[in-house]
Enzyme design. Structure first.
Site, PDB file in Angstrom:
ATOM      1  N   ASP A  40       0.850  -1.203   0.000  1.00  0.00           N
ATOM      2  CA  ASP A  40       0.000   0.000   0.000  1.00  0.00           C
ATOM      3  C   ASP A  40       0.881   1.248   0.000  1.00  0.00           C
ATOM      4  O   ASP A  40       0.729   2.149  -0.833  1.00  0.00           O
ATOM      5  CB  ASP A  40      -0.874  -0.039   1.260  1.00  0.00           C
ATOM      6  CG  ASP A  40      -2.144   0.790   1.131  1.00  0.00           C
ATOM      7  OD1 ASP A  40      -2.947   0.779   2.073  1.00  0.00           O
ATOM      8  OD2 ASP A  40      -2.323   1.446   0.075  1.00  0.00           O
ATOM      9  N   THR A 124      -0.565 -11.550   3.028  1.00  0.00           N
ATOM     10  CA  THR A 124       0.522 -12.372   3.599  1.00  0.00           C
ATOM     11  C   THR A 124       1.563 -11.536   4.344  1.00  0.00           C
ATOM     12  O   THR A 124       2.554 -12.073   4.836  1.00  0.00           O
ATOM     13  CB  THR A 124       1.239 -13.167   2.489  1.00  0.00           C
ATOM     14  OG1 THR A 124       1.870 -12.238   1.586  1.00  0.00           O
ATOM     15  CG2 THR A 124       0.272 -14.038   1.722  1.00  0.00           C
ATOM     16  N   TYR A 127      -1.190  -8.599   7.421  1.00  0.00           N
ATOM     17  CA  TYR A 127      -2.442  -9.299   7.769  1.00  0.00           C
ATOM     18  C   TYR A 127      -2.226 -10.758   8.178  1.00  0.00           C
ATOM     19  O   TYR A 127      -3.172 -11.463   8.515  1.00  0.00           O
ATOM     20  CB  TYR A 127      -3.454  -9.171   6.629  1.00  0.00           C
ATOM     21  CG  TYR A 127      -4.185  -7.829   6.594  1.00  0.00           C
ATOM     22  CD1 TYR A 127      -3.864  -6.821   7.515  1.00  0.00           C
ATOM     23  CD2 TYR A 127      -5.169  -7.554   5.660  1.00  0.00           C
ATOM     24  CE1 TYR A 127      -4.507  -5.603   7.498  1.00  0.00           C
ATOM     25  CE2 TYR A 127      -5.821  -6.326   5.627  1.00  0.00           C
ATOM     26  CZ  TYR A 127      -5.492  -5.359   6.568  1.00  0.00           C
ATOM     27  OH  TYR A 127      -6.138  -4.147   6.549  1.00  0.00           O
TER      28      TYR A 127
HETATM   29  N1  APR Z   1       5.959  -5.324  -4.370  1.00  0.00           N
HETATM   30  C1  APR Z   1       5.482  -6.586  -4.263  1.00  0.00           C
HETATM   31  N2  APR Z   1       5.177  -7.181  -3.087  1.00  0.00           N
HETATM   32  C2  APR Z   1       5.376  -6.454  -1.963  1.00  0.00           C
HETATM   33  C3  APR Z   1       5.877  -5.126  -1.973  1.00  0.00           C
HETATM   34  C4  APR Z   1       6.168  -4.572  -3.255  1.00  0.00           C
HETATM   35  N3  APR Z   1       6.645  -3.324  -3.380  1.00  0.00           N
HETATM   36  N4  APR Z   1       5.951  -4.678  -0.694  1.00  0.00           N
HETATM   37  C5  APR Z   1       5.523  -5.695   0.081  1.00  0.00           C
HETATM   38  N5  APR Z   1       5.193  -6.757  -0.656  1.00  0.00           N
HETATM   39  C6  APR Z   1       4.677  -8.070  -0.230  1.00  0.00           C
HETATM   40  C7  APR Z   1       4.935  -8.456   1.195  1.00  0.00           C
HETATM   41  O1  APR Z   1       6.180  -9.108   1.314  1.00  0.00           O
HETATM   42  C8  APR Z   1       3.781  -9.434   1.429  1.00  0.00           C
HETATM   43  O2  APR Z   1       4.149 -10.723   0.974  1.00  0.00           O
HETATM   44  O3  APR Z   1       3.269  -7.962  -0.328  1.00  0.00           O
HETATM   45  C9  APR Z   1       2.664  -8.909   0.540  1.00  0.00           C
HETATM   46  C10 APR Z   1       1.509  -8.253   1.278  1.00  0.00           C
HETATM   47  O4  APR Z   1       2.013  -7.554   2.405  1.00  0.00           O
HETATM   48  P1  APR Z   1       1.330  -6.184   2.935  1.00  0.00           P
HETATM   49  O5  APR Z   1       1.707  -5.088   2.055  1.00  0.00           O
HETATM   50  O6  APR Z   1       1.668  -6.080   4.384  1.00  0.00           O
HETATM   51  O7  APR Z   1      -0.236  -6.400   2.751  1.00  0.00           O
HETATM   52  P2  APR Z   1      -1.279  -7.205   3.637  1.00  0.00           P
HETATM   53  O8  APR Z   1      -0.652  -8.358   4.335  1.00  0.00           O
HETATM   54  O9  APR Z   1      -2.420  -7.446   2.745  1.00  0.00           O
HETATM   55  O10 APR Z   1      -1.697  -6.144   4.770  1.00  0.00           O
HETATM   56  C11 APR Z   1      -2.459  -5.027   4.374  1.00  0.00           C
HETATM   57  O11 APR Z   1      -0.959  -3.503   5.440  1.00  0.00           O
HETATM   58  O12 APR Z   1       0.143  -1.833   4.320  1.00  0.00           O
HETATM   59  C12 APR Z   1      -0.942  -2.112   5.117  1.00  0.00           C
HETATM   60  O13 APR Z   1      -2.584  -0.508   4.428  1.00  0.00           O
HETATM   61  C13 APR Z   1      -2.219  -1.866   4.385  1.00  0.00           C
HETATM   62  O14 APR Z   1      -3.535  -2.128   6.360  1.00  0.00           O
HETATM   63  C14 APR Z   1      -3.154  -2.752   5.167  1.00  0.00           C
HETATM   64  C15 APR Z   1      -2.292  -3.970   5.454  1.00  0.00           C
END
Ligand code: APR
Length: 260
Positions: A40, A124, A127
């Site tokens: 995000d 992953t 969350y």
């Molecule tokens: N590109 C690809 N994958 C990424 C990137 C990137 N730039 N940054 C992180 N990831 C991967 C992480 O390693 C993880 O495997 O994306 C996956 C999802 O991680 P999160 O971003 O933490 O998302 P999620 O687990 O769905 O949690 C969502 O986190 O950032 C906040 O606002 C968001 O509250 C929400 C929560």
């Protein structure tokens, strides 16, 4: 010419989703849609402040649902924001909600005519959804959608880190059963396109035909046999223009296949 296989349409890459050159990238957002950390944060930083401005007008997003904005400074023209489930142990419908994220994002992309989309490993990270379980849900949902929606030509799974990349590759290779149904559906679409071209018609319910027949047929020979039967029906019926093949005709073709 064999239709593209699933591995031609689902690509696993190790890298930053913000750099993917696809029509839309998917954001793993939170219900406010007002930014956060992880994916995000990366997407909002790369897209620029205009993205937050547009998100403010969306009124948030429910878990499992998807909403779309422009991509602004990103290479991707659009961002599809979806909210994954927070992992609570597996008994709170997390699997279904995660699958809905992929399904709704793909459906939204198809609805506005996009052909390529990149996903992160939704839920992953912050969350806490177990990576392997989430990856299996993602691959099954994506293959299931692509099986009956040829318009989406490319899905990129953008993995952060080698572990995720290797895991996704392994899982994609294991989905043999779905692959078979997938390949039979593509073969049927290929035969239907040839019938349409040779008769100058358009078969409106090609997806319904494939959904009824593809799960039952197990070989290209059987797919060809269905194609020949459909072609014969079109010729005998003297079909022209936009054609809907009735379910009774589809079932008759299927029954003749089973009795062959
Ligand atoms: N590109 C690809 N994958 C990424 C990137 C990137 N730039 N940054 C992180 N990831 C991967 C992480 O390693 C993880 O495997 O994306 C996956 C999802 O991680 P999160 O971003 O933490 O998302 P999620 O687990 O769905 O949690 C969502 O986190 O950032 C906040 O606002 C968001 O509250 C929400 C929560």
């Amino acid at each position: 010419m064999m239709p593209p296989g699933i591995t031609d349409r689902v690509l696993v890459v190790e890298g930053d989703i913000t750099r993917q050159r696809v029509d839309a990238i998917v954001n793993a957002a939170n219900p406010s849609l007002l930014g956060g950390g992880g994916v995000d944060g990366a997407i909002h930083r790369a897209a620029g402040p205009e993205l937050l401005g547009e998100c403010r007008d969306l009124g948030g997003c429910n878990t499992g649902e998807a909403k779309i904005t422009s991509g602004y400074r990103l290479p991707a023209r659009f961002v599809i924001h979806t909210v994954g489930p927070v992992w609570k142990g597996g008994g709170a419908g997390e699997d279904t909600l995660l699958s809905s994220c992929y399904q709704n994002a793909l459906a939204l992309a198809e609805l506005i005519g996009l052909r390529s989309i990149a996903f992160p490993a939704i839920s992953t990270g912050a969350y806490g959804f177990p990576l392997e379980r989430a990856a299996r849900i993602a691959v099954c949902t994506i293959i299931g959608f692509l099986t009956y929606h040829p318009a989406i030509e490319r899905v990129v799974l953008a993995c952060h880190g080698n572990a995720a990349h290797t895991l996704y590759q392994d899982i994609l290779g294991q989905e043999k059963t779905i692959n078979t149904e997938y390949e039979m559906a593509q073969a049927l679409f290929s035969h239907i396109s040839m019938i349409e071209a040779s008769h100058g018609i358009r078969i409106k319910n090609r997806e319904a035909i494939a959904r009824i027949i593809a799960p039952t047929i197990k070989s290209d020979t059987q797919a060809l046999s269905v194609g020949i039967s459909l072609n014969n029906w079109v010729a005998v019926a003297g079909a022209y223009g936009e054609v809907t093949v009735s379910e009774s005709v589809i079932r008759t073709i299927l029954d003749s296949l089973k009795s062959a």
